[in-house]
Motif scaffolding. Sequence first.
Motif, short mmCIF file in Angstrom:
data_model
loop_
_atom_site.label_atom_id
_atom_site.label_comp_id
_atom_site.label_asym_id
_atom_site.label_seq_id
_atom_site.Cartn_x
_atom_site.Cartn_y
_atom_site.Cartn_z
N LEU A 133 0.80 -1.25 0.08
CA LEU A 133 -0.16 0.01 -0.04
C LEU A 133 0.84 1.26 0.01
N LYS A 134 1.89 1.40 0.55
CA LYS A 134 2.76 2.46 0.78
C LYS A 134 3.44 2.58 -0.36
N TYR A 135 4.29 1.48 -1.17
CA TYR A 135 4.73 1.60 -2.39
C TYR A 135 4.11 2.15 -3.52
N PHE A 136 2.75 1.71 -3.31
CA PHE A 136 1.77 2.09 -4.43
C PHE A 136 0.99 3.24 -4.11
N ALA A 137 1.08 3.83 -3.11
CA ALA A 137 0.14 5.26 -2.65
C ALA A 137 -1.22 4.67 -2.41
N TRP A 138 -1.72 3.48 -2.13
CA TRP A 138 -2.80 2.91 -2.25
C TRP A 138 -3.76 3.01 -1.05
N GLN B 113 -8.55 2.82 2.66
CA GLN B 113 -9.30 3.58 4.03
C GLN B 113 -10.78 3.66 3.68
N ASN B 114 -11.16 3.83 2.32
CA ASN B 114 -12.53 4.03 2.16
C ASN B 114 -13.17 2.85 2.12
N GLN B 115 -12.68 1.74 1.67
CA GLN B 115 -13.43 0.54 1.93
C GLN B 115 -13.59 0.09 3.41
N VAL B 116 -12.83 0.58 4.30
CA VAL B 116 -12.88 0.32 5.72
C VAL B 116 -14.24 1.30 6.15
N ILE C 180 7.96 -3.71 -8.62
CA ILE C 180 7.70 -4.96 -8.87
C ILE C 180 8.47 -5.57 -7.39
N PRO C 181 7.66 -5.91 -6.38
CA PRO C 181 8.11 -6.11 -5.16
C PRO C 181 8.63 -7.71 -5.20
N GLN C 182 9.45 -8.04 -4.24
CA GLN C 182 9.77 -9.63 -4.18
C GLN C 182 8.58 -10.57 -3.83
N ASP C 183 7.97 -10.04 -2.74
CA ASP C 183 6.79 -10.87 -2.37
C ASP C 183 5.65 -10.33 -3.13
N PRO C 184 4.84 -11.41 -3.80
CA PRO C 184 3.78 -11.03 -4.49
C PRO C 184 2.58 -10.75 -3.54
N ILE C 185 1.97 -9.63 -3.27
CA ILE C 185 1.10 -9.65 -2.04
C ILE C 185 -0.28 -8.98 -2.71
N LEU C 186 -1.48 -10.09 -2.69
CA LEU C 186 -2.82 -9.60 -3.13
C LEU C 186 -3.61 -9.54 -2.18
N ASN D 129 -7.29 -5.53 -7.39
CA ASN D 129 -6.16 -5.71 -7.08
C ASN D 129 -5.18 -4.94 -8.05
N LEU D 130 -5.64 -4.85 -9.23
CA LEU D 130 -4.80 -4.05 -10.14
C LEU D 130 -5.08 -2.42 -10.31
N ASP D 131 -6.31 -2.23 -10.00
CA ASP D 131 -6.45 -0.76 -9.93
C ASP D 131 -7.65 -0.44 -8.87
N PRO D 132 -7.25 -0.20 -7.90
CA PRO D 132 -8.10 0.15 -6.59
C PRO D 132 -8.92 1.39 -6.82
N PHE D 133 -8.26 2.44 -7.53
CA PHE D 133 -8.87 3.82 -7.70
C PHE D 133 -9.89 3.75 -9.07
N ASN D 134 -9.92 2.73 -9.76
CA ASN D 134 -10.65 2.91 -10.95
C ASN D 134 -10.33 3.91 -11.77
N ASN D 135 -8.86 4.14 -11.96
CA ASN D 135 -8.35 4.97 -12.88
C ASN D 135 -8.09 4.70 -14.38
N TYR D 136 -8.19 3.55 -14.66
CA TYR D 136 -8.23 2.76 -16.01
C TYR D 136 -9.34 2.15 -16.64
N SER D 137 -9.34 2.14 -18.01
CA SER D 137 -10.62 1.54 -18.51
C SER D 137 -10.16 0.15 -18.53
N ASP D 138 -11.40 -0.61 -18.89
CA ASP D 138 -11.11 -2.03 -19.20
C ASP D 138 -10.42 -2.50 -20.28
#
Length: 1494
Positions: free
Chosen positions: A512-517, A522-525, A1329-1335, A1343-1352
């Motif tokens: 979350l910190k790396y990607f500024a997510w 926070q909104n989900q919670v 691209i981190p060493q441990d893949p965390i989803l 998981n790819l785009d939590p802010f819905n910034n990109y089109s399908d």
Amino acid sequence: MLDTYCNSTFWNSSLLDSPEVDLPLCFEQTVLVWIPLGFLWLLAPWQLLHVYRSRTKKSSITKLYLAKQVIVGFLLILAAIDLALALTEGTGQAAVPAVRYTNPILYLVTWVLVLLIQHSRRWCVQKDSWYLSLFWILSILCGTFQFQTLIRALLKDSSSNLAYSCVYFIFYAFQILVLILSAFSEKDDSSKNPSTTASFLSSITFSWYDSTVLKGFRKPLTLEDIWDIEDAAKTKALVSRFEKYMAEELQKARRAFQKRQKKKSKRNPGASVNGLDKNQSQSQDVLVLEETKKKKKKSETTKDFPKSWLVKALFKTFYVILLKSFLLKVVYDILTFLNPQLLKLLIAFANDRGIYLWTGYLYSILLFVVALIQSFCLQYYFQLCFMLGMKVRTTIMASVYKKALTVSNRARKQYTIGETVNLMSVDAQKLMDVTNFIHLLWSNVLQIALAIYFLWAELGPSVLAGVGVMVILIPINGVLATRNRAIQVKNMKNKDSRLKIMNEILSGIKILKYFAWEPSFQNQVHNLRKKELRNLLRFGQLQSAIMFLLYLTPVLASVSTERLEKYLGGDDLDTSAIRHDCNSDKAVQFSEASFTWDHDLGVTIQDVNLDIMPGQLVAVVGTVGSGKSSLMSAMLGEMENVHGHITVKGSVAYVPQQSWIQNGTIKENILFGSELDEKKYQRVLEACALLPDLEVLPGGDMAEIGEKGINLSGGQKQRISLARATYQNSDIYILDDPLSAVDAHVGKHIFNKVLGPNGLLKGKTRILVTHSIHFLPQVDEIVVVGNGTIMEKGSYSTLLANKGLFAKNLKTFVKQTGPEDEATVNEDSEDDDCGLVPSVEEIPEDVASLSMKKENDLHRTLSRRSRSSSRHLKSLKDSLKIRNANILKEEEEPVRGQKLIKKEFVQTGKVKFSIYLKYLQAIGWCSIVFILLGFVIYYVAFIGSNLWLSAWTSDSKIYNGTNYPSSQRDLRVGVYGALGVAQGLFVFIANIWSVYGCNHASNILHKQLLNNILRAPMSFFDTTPIGRIVNRFAGDISTVDDTLPMSLRSWVLCFLGIISTLVMICLATPIFVVVIIPLGIIYVSVQIFYVATSRQLRRLDSVTRSPIYSHFSETVSGLSVIRAFEHQQRFLKQSETAIDTNQKCVFSWITSNRWLAVRLELIGNLIVFFASLMMVIYRNNLSGDTVGFVLSNALNITQTLNWLVRMTSEIETNIVAVERITEYINVENEAPWVTDKRPPEGWPSKGEIQFSNYQVRYRPELDLVLKGITCDIKSTEKIGVVGRTGAGKSSLTNCLFRILEAAGGQITIDGVDIASIGLHDLREKLTIIPQDPILFSGSLRMNLDPFNNYSDEEIWKALELSHLKSFVAGLQAGLSYEVTEGGDNLSIGQRQLLCLARALLRKSKILIMDEATAAVDLETDQLIQTTIQTEFSHCTTITIAHRLHTIMDSDKVMVLDSGKIVEYDSPEELLKNPGPFYFMAQEAGIENTNSTTF
């Protein structure tokens, strides 16, 4: 007849009819003597038998025992003297009555019996017997009458019966002495807990607890101060009893369940279970296709399961306690109705001046005695109920833990870790709360019936009006209760999902910190929290409407019982398909074995036939998702059997693909409960290449590892996991890709030293899943897996000769095997091999615990040729040995940074006033004023209505009932009614307002907590266990939601209630103030004593509770490992110890409440007693209605006083939750996310990075990690960063993202100093691209785009480039496919590819790769490399290399050593002259930039 027996009148009622009342002597010498003696003789045989049956070892003689025996001996002598006196008198002329002979003889025999009983008690733990104490009390009470009669006789005529009287007085005094002695408790050596040895009087008054309360008052209590609980209440004993009954009841419930199923299937025969189609084989990755379908099906028909067995099983386990508490409650309820009768008599006494004064005193004393007995019954009843509650909670917690160890994977899939922890915490707690009130179910009915009966006797048919109202209310309450239950169920769901997200946020906080997510999560919670609070509000509104709260408690429990029944009744792991055969000639044998993860889905492992011989090294290979890991799981018995079986010979050790590390020291993790064998331990450390790591980690192998191994790199975790398996002396080793996370040369070292033909494990059967092709020539047999079946098997040469699938795949990848082989030639001398060891792969140094004390790096040149290398290694080994010895000799000060996890901070002493203010502020001052106003008006109306009623009753004297004017009557009824309505209305308004206020407060506190935790720096998460943070979000927030508001409301009500009662008493008899003052002082002092102890006990309770849950979640995540090593018993024991530690705190807390209640009730009873005495003394100035009015209020005060203290301490305890939340609200934050200075639009456009004299350290107390780095990275350059362990490679990335803040110097990107802008402005522009893949759980898209910034389209494009398009397109749900917690339903390779897709979506100018190709097979690895080369060609790329071949095509290579740049140039240049890089390359077998090997 009795008259002749005594020679005087036995009964004369005229004696009672005088102001000077007395009983006849004959009556006193017969009946009043026989009552206590009869009591003793009846119970003695039964008690002696009981002692004989339950005897323990005889205890030594104590002074107390001797004193008692001596005094009873004196009593024996006195009886003999008495008999002698009677005989000497008999020789005289007057006839001596028979009673003078028989009584001494009776007493002689009785005292002998008493001596015998006291002697027999030496074989018991509890030396004092309850019925002896009761006998002494009875005897003294009955003796009082004869005592005063004899005194009166002597006063009239001093010579009458002088000798007899003297003997009697001495005899009476001795009895009082024995009673005093029997109040003391005798200690017993065998018992640690004084409650077991306490005397009867000490038990009922809880005086044995005094010492703890005193201790708690003097200094805050610690765990050592608290006594252990008795063995019968320990977890192990409880669970073994419960399991016996649980098995029976569950069996019955299952039978009933099958009958229900049969009936259902008869009704709709179409719905047959879809059979398993044998041809439909699937890998674990594709399993999930079906899940969405299944979920839909599930929601349509709720799943049936064996029901209603839990309560029965619990009842059978604890019926004895239930029975005891039942009897006490019955006695209490009956006595409750004695009080009004005595009150009635007192009122009659006040109204009728003709009654003698002594009757008034008698009634007062009776009132006091009844109240006293009532108090003791009630307190003991509560003690039993709360003990029962505690035992039920313990039983449930331990059973859930035990179940978790055996639960089948299919049942386990239905619960996330968060939900199982909830079963253990929330649901067990709910059941505990209900058991406290379980008796109210029948007791309420009994009380209502008795009340109606007595009221009918008083008022006649007019009672029916009240009963009618009650009957009407019952269905209304029913409806409200069902509504409430629905809300509860909903809320449990919301809580579960909120905690689940919190768990994930905290586990993946780094991403979350790396990607500024952070804002997205926070909104989900916040959204979940909103739902939760909305439900809470509804619940609160209903609560205010329901005044019959008691109907609710069972409802809340029923939700919990269902959840628990479903979990505890779930299927166990069926390991019948795994046969253990010691005489088999094969180590492992699969016979026609087919296994699946879930019977509703297809087969994952299909018709496997495979023989593995003892001592063989077998490699299992195959593409991503071909079923390699599933094959291992099948062998361990983790999967569901379809048909066939697997035979296993001997014990198994298991190294999982994702290593599971416990929170503890490295040493504990490796030993894993085995004995320490120093030689073997050092051999294992050396073979698993752990020595260099231990050199770097503070404290060596005593360094503490955080939860889930948070402060270790992937490779270190894997090697510790391997070391754990190697250390256990097992027959078969199942190794699921243990070399994936380590560097090539470390991999080689481990293969040679541990796994290979000459390794530590030679001669053992080893089954190795691997992607590393170059080890294959050295294994005995290769098994190629594809699609869940075995494609081919044989030795390396055979498979190559067969030219099958294996040979084809091999050809594709191994273009040049040459250099690899050359690299292995010069391994003839041991020295060289040791040289490999120090170059352990990179440790991510965001590790909070790395204190980079690397002087040894200066002693050790990087040159591999230096011959000192082997000597260095030996000295390192020795130094480790010496260090261990030191640690054993003296607990030295831990090395700086060795302790990672900070001890949980237990606040001591009083809760600061600022905490209360904080909470009240959160409610809002305006609300508080209105709430208080509402309650005050309510009480004013209450006092008014009481006074009005009293005046109304005195009307009867004036009008005498005949000509009562209707106007007067209407006035009385009207005012009374109006006051009643006012009471109801204002209480309702105040309640509703407080619900809203408290809801508002919870909302604010949760928001502040969440915002702050997400802004905390990374170092906070490294040093704080997740369980502790989650505890704030779970336990503490739920206290603020539910418990605290209730306690506050109750406190206000109680406080105002007491004030109003005292005001009313003082209005009637002002003299009463004299009594109130001393009682008030005692009251306050008791309270002060108690609160200090209680508060600390509650704190200890919550601190000892955290380890239970964190140990539980650790166990759930490491289940397969625990089961494989068969360590279930050890973990159970650990859990039991943790639960018992918590139990002793709870037990102590319960007892402290009872200790307090007994003392307070005594004060309350004294208030009643003195009030009634005043009424008797001042009866000439008072009328009956005032007496009634005062005493009925005084009777209520006992309960209210009790409640007030309870609530004061409840608030103190619950406000601790606010204190703990505030502690985390005040955690120091990292830099602001966005500052006033924003970077220019489109920054960074070039991607140039400049380091100028950059320095950084992890925590203020540690040394620098980067010691002045200066370099320029030009636009679109590809940089490779290499260096040995701890050189500072990962720190470099952390600095770019400002996970670590500079200690000096600066980094500029495109001319902007990164320290000058907000964190999010910076992090959103970089990609990693981190060493441990965390989803995270949620849709793929999220998981790819939590802010819905990109089109399908953009997302599909990214998936295509990361080679996932075909997989995702094949999923039924496509992009909205649900990823489970931690991404468990995707293989590790697929998770890695998803992380690549994340990076592709971001398209930023700077890409940082923490070499991420570890868990991927060679084919995928190749794909990733090409994608990166093409797609990121316009970016500046920094690759942190763990394997040199990945960076040979870089523009420049940066070689770091102990925080400095040693070399920085293109790979070609660096390979020309012998420097650090040159030697590293040679080690890895790379001669020139073209030779990239795998």
